[in-house]
Design a protein around this motif. Structure first.
Motif, PDB file in Angstrom:
ATOM      1  N   THR A  39       0.844  -1.464   0.168  1.00  0.00           N
ATOM      2  CA  THR A  39       0.080   0.126  -0.039  1.00  0.00           C
ATOM      3  C   THR A  39       0.926   1.290   0.011  1.00  0.00           C
ATOM      4  O   THR A  39       0.293   2.367  -0.289  1.00  0.00           O
ATOM      5  CB  THR A  39      -0.817   0.091   1.165  1.00  0.00           C
ATOM      6  OG1 THR A  39      -0.273  -0.280   2.423  1.00  0.00           O
ATOM      7  CG2 THR A  39      -1.919  -1.161   1.009  1.00  0.00           C
ATOM      8  N   THR A  94      -0.064   2.836  -8.567  1.00  0.00           N
ATOM      9  CA  THR A  94      -0.844   3.713  -7.788  1.00  0.00           C
ATOM     10  C   THR A  94      -1.386   4.850  -8.816  1.00  0.00           C
ATOM     11  O   THR A  94      -2.787   5.220  -8.527  1.00  0.00           O
ATOM     12  CB  THR A  94       0.155   4.521  -6.660  1.00  0.00           C
ATOM     13  OG1 THR A  94       0.688   3.344  -5.788  1.00  0.00           O
ATOM     14  CG2 THR A  94      -0.549   5.380  -5.962  1.00  0.00           C
ATOM     15  N   LYS A  97      -4.193   3.488 -10.694  1.00  0.00           N
ATOM     16  CA  LYS A  97      -5.381   3.234  -9.976  1.00  0.00           C
ATOM     17  C   LYS A  97      -6.067   4.475  -9.651  1.00  0.00           C
ATOM     18  O   LYS A  97      -7.244   4.642  -9.760  1.00  0.00           O
ATOM     19  CB  LYS A  97      -5.089   2.456  -8.644  1.00  0.00           C
ATOM     20  CG  LYS A  97      -6.260   2.242  -7.863  1.00  0.00           C
ATOM     21  CD  LYS A  97      -5.819   1.406  -6.610  1.00  0.00           C
ATOM     22  CE  LYS A  97      -6.725   1.102  -5.361  1.00  0.00           C
ATOM     23  NZ  LYS A  97      -8.222   1.232  -5.755  1.00  0.00           N
ATOM     24  N   SER A  98      -5.388   5.449  -9.341  1.00  0.00           N
ATOM     25  CA  SER A  98      -5.726   6.959  -9.334  1.00  0.00           C
ATOM     26  C   SER A  98      -6.470   7.340 -10.400  1.00  0.00           C
ATOM     27  O   SER A  98      -7.598   8.047 -10.439  1.00  0.00           O
ATOM     28  CB  SER A  98      -4.898   7.675  -8.567  1.00  0.00           C
ATOM     29  OG  SER A  98      -3.887   8.020  -9.767  1.00  0.00           O
ATOM     30  N   ARG A  99      -6.000   7.045 -11.544  1.00  0.00           N
ATOM     31  CA  ARG A  99      -6.717   7.442 -12.709  1.00  0.00           C
ATOM     32  C   ARG A  99      -8.055   6.611 -13.156  1.00  0.00           C
ATOM     33  O   ARG A  99      -8.873   7.133 -13.700  1.00  0.00           O
ATOM     34  CB  ARG A  99      -5.724   7.321 -14.162  1.00  0.00           C
ATOM     35  CG  ARG A  99      -4.892   8.310 -14.328  1.00  0.00           C
ATOM     36  CD  ARG A  99      -4.145   8.100 -15.548  1.00  0.00           C
ATOM     37  NE  ARG A  99      -2.984   7.412 -15.121  1.00  0.00           N
ATOM     38  CZ  ARG A  99      -1.858   7.149 -15.579  1.00  0.00           C
ATOM     39  NH1 ARG A  99      -1.547   7.470 -16.529  1.00  0.00           N
ATOM     40  NH2 ARG A  99      -0.984   6.122 -15.063  1.00  0.00           N
ATOM     41  N   THR A 100      -8.143   5.411 -12.540  1.00  0.00           N
ATOM     42  CA  THR A 100      -9.101   4.512 -12.958  1.00  0.00           C
ATOM     43  C   THR A 100     -10.245   5.027 -11.818  1.00  0.00           C
ATOM     44  O   THR A 100     -11.581   4.860 -12.373  1.00  0.00           O
ATOM     45  CB  THR A 100      -8.789   3.031 -12.584  1.00  0.00           C
ATOM     46  OG1 THR A 100      -7.788   2.803 -13.576  1.00  0.00           O
ATOM     47  CG2 THR A 100      -9.941   2.294 -12.795  1.00  0.00           C
ATOM     48  N   ASP A 101      -9.893   5.272 -10.671  1.00  0.00           N
ATOM     49  CA  ASP A 101     -10.651   5.783  -9.675  1.00  0.00           C
ATOM     50  C   ASP A 101     -11.414   7.125  -9.906  1.00  0.00           C
ATOM     51  O   ASP A 101     -12.259   7.332  -9.147  1.00  0.00           O
ATOM     52  CB  ASP A 101     -10.145   5.393  -8.154  1.00  0.00           C
ATOM     53  CG  ASP A 101      -9.803   4.129  -7.855  1.00  0.00           C
ATOM     54  OD1 ASP A 101     -10.498   3.228  -8.694  1.00  0.00           O
ATOM     55  OD2 ASP A 101      -9.086   3.855  -7.072  1.00  0.00           O
ATOM     56  N   ALA A 102     -10.642   7.713 -10.575  1.00  0.00           N
ATOM     57  CA  ALA A 102     -11.027   9.328 -10.708  1.00  0.00           C
ATOM     58  C   ALA A 102     -12.237   9.352 -11.308  1.00  0.00           C
ATOM     59  O   ALA A 102     -12.754   8.712 -12.239  1.00  0.00           O
ATOM     60  CB  ALA A 102      -9.967  10.067 -11.394  1.00  0.00           C
ATOM     61  N   PRO A 103     -13.168  10.412 -11.092  1.00  0.00           N
ATOM     62  CA  PRO A 103     -14.472  10.642 -11.758  1.00  0.00           C
ATOM     63  C   PRO A 103     -14.327  10.981 -12.842  1.00  0.00           C
ATOM     64  O   PRO A 103     -13.494  11.837 -13.224  1.00  0.00           O
ATOM     65  CB  PRO A 103     -15.161  11.653 -10.526  1.00  0.00           C
ATOM     66  CG  PRO A 103     -14.153  12.283  -9.758  1.00  0.00           C
ATOM     67  CD  PRO A 103     -12.961  11.105  -9.923  1.00  0.00           C
TER      68      PRO A 103
END
Length: 104
Positions: A39, A94, A97-103
């Motif tokens: 993490t 990371t 993942k942040s690009r995938t999780d971004a609205p």
């Protein structure tokens, strides 16, 4: 193994080096996979795990008649390089993942 020439010794070293590179490449695949389970950077660096791996390598070296200082030096260099590699892998994961999780 009985050698009768320097050329034979060098040929055997080349064969062993080929095997070592293949094993280190396989270790690299494991390191890359491990990055997905961690993490943060502290988990990647894992100093307690580093000490555990080095201690085990030292014991194994001793069992094979290799000076423990040699294997520790080799392992610390290898582990350091893999930590750098894993940090890069972890950072990429990371960011993905942040690009995938971004609205949207």
């Amino acid at each position: 193994m009985d050698f009768t020439s320097l050329a034979q010794v060098r040929t055997r070293i080349d064969e062993l080096d080929n095997q070592l590179v293949a094993l280190i490449a396989e270790r690299g695949k494991c390191v890359k996979a491990a990055a997905a389970f961690k993490t943060d950077d502290a988990e990647v660096r894992a100093p307690d795990r580093v000490q555990q791996v080095v201690a085990l390598a030292r014991r194994r070296a001793s069992e094979h008649g290799l000076p423990e200082e040699i294997i520790e030096s080799v392992y610390r260099a290898m582990i350091g390089a893999f930590i750098d590699y894993e940090l890069r892998q972890h950072q990429q994961l990371t960011q993905q993942k942040s690009r995938t999780d971004a609205p949207a």
